[in-house]
Design a protein around this motif. Sequence first.
Motif, PDB file in Angstrom:
ATOM      1  N   MET A   1      -8.431   2.149   1.813  1.00 53.91           N
ATOM      2  CA  MET A   1      -9.425   2.469   0.783  1.00 53.91           C
ATOM      3  C   MET A   1     -10.250   3.687   1.162  1.00 53.91           C
ATOM      4  SD  MET A   1     -10.743  -1.372  -0.251  1.00 53.91           S
ATOM      5  CE  MET A   1     -12.197  -0.744  -1.074  1.00 53.91           C
TER       6      MET A   1
ATOM      7  N   ILE B   1      -7.602   2.805  -4.626  1.00 56.52           N
ATOM      8  CA  ILE B   1      -7.335   1.458  -4.134  1.00 56.52           C
ATOM      9  C   ILE B   1      -8.662   0.696  -4.114  1.00 56.52           C
ATOM     10  CG2 ILE B   1      -6.550   0.049  -2.194  1.00 56.52           C
ATOM     11  CD1 ILE B   1      -4.741   2.357  -1.366  1.00 56.52           C
TER      12      ILE B   1
ATOM     13  N   LEU C   1      -4.833   0.613  -7.929  1.00 56.82           N
ATOM     14  CA  LEU C   1      -4.364  -0.614  -7.281  1.00 56.82           C
ATOM     15  C   LEU C   1      -5.568  -1.519  -7.057  1.00 56.82           C
ATOM     16  CD1 LEU C   1      -2.338  -2.436  -5.762  1.00 56.82           C
ATOM     17  CD2 LEU C   1      -2.803  -1.075  -3.700  1.00 56.82           C
TER      18      LEU C   1
ATOM     19  N   LEU D   1       0.825  -1.212   0.000  1.00 60.55           N
ATOM     20  CA  LEU D   1       0.000   0.000   0.000  1.00 60.55           C
ATOM     21  C   LEU D   1       0.861   1.265   0.000  1.00 60.55           C
ATOM     22  CD1 LEU D   1      -2.570  -1.354   2.569  1.00 60.55           C
ATOM     23  CD2 LEU D   1      -3.077  -0.825   0.176  1.00 60.55           C
TER      24      LEU D   1
END
Length: 317
Positions: free
Chosen positions: A51, A57, A32, A19
């Motif tokens: 998130m 993400i 991602l 991350l």
Amino acid sequence: MITVICPVYNEEEYIENVLKIFIEAKPDDKELILIDGGSTDRTIEIINDWMNRFPNIKLLHNKNKFVPFALNLAIKNSVGDPIIRLDAHTTYEKNYFEKILETFEKTNADIVGGPMRKIGKTDFQKAVAYATTSVFGIGDSKIHKVNYNGESDHVYLGAWRRNLFDEIGYFDERLLRNQDDEFHYRAKSFGKKIYLSSEIISYYYPRKNFKSLFTQYFQYGVFKPLVLEKIKSEIKIRHLIPALFSLYIILLPLLIFLNKIFLIPVLIYFFINLIFTVQSRGTFRQRLLIFVIYLMIHFAYGFGSILGLAKLFKKDF
């Protein structure tokens, strides 16, 4: 936009490395996609927290659990080009994505990636890292040559042009292991260019104990015959030796009963193992581990290959 994908399963110890590199690394225009295989630890909790702060993400759930299903699911739900794969047990230089993009631009390749640099935190991991990058351990594959730059049959993890999947298909979901080997071999058989660059830098942490290491290499052995049956042009002598030697070990009691001369190959093996172990770097404990690890990975892979050949013969995959 580029797409970054990463299969995960119980990665609470490692997931924040992925991350952080994703958020901190250039370029900014990227997504991602994390694909969870049913984690029971804090992996999902950690991902959800990130998130909430970063809308690029995303999390998908892989009901089939295994990696090839995760990769195909992520690719089909992504929009970027190229598609870059990450692994949670790996750390990356901050310019990792930039170097991948530069390599695509310079080489006009269809697949790019770096070598597999292995490091460890414990004596066991350090011993595995050494043994599984030496010529005696796993052969002379370019993917383990950290200073190599040029065309290759394989790269670590890999980054792929999006149109590649329309042209040659997706990952083979029968291959619970070795799916990346088969995909890259298949791409090469279609005339696609695979380029390995030493400037694409990452560091992989091997398994932490004998049980998980044995399982890993046994599974590699089981699925390798299916890969080579599909892509026969990639069959090399190094792929056949472990199975032949393991078959010899299985038959050794009978062979010795017939003639003591059949002991010579196993004695030669132990002598070569000892030479490579003595030449290795590290503490005495690490060298002792290296000696045993050579034995384990060779026999695990070899016995797995025998099972894989049997399954292939019975069409049991």
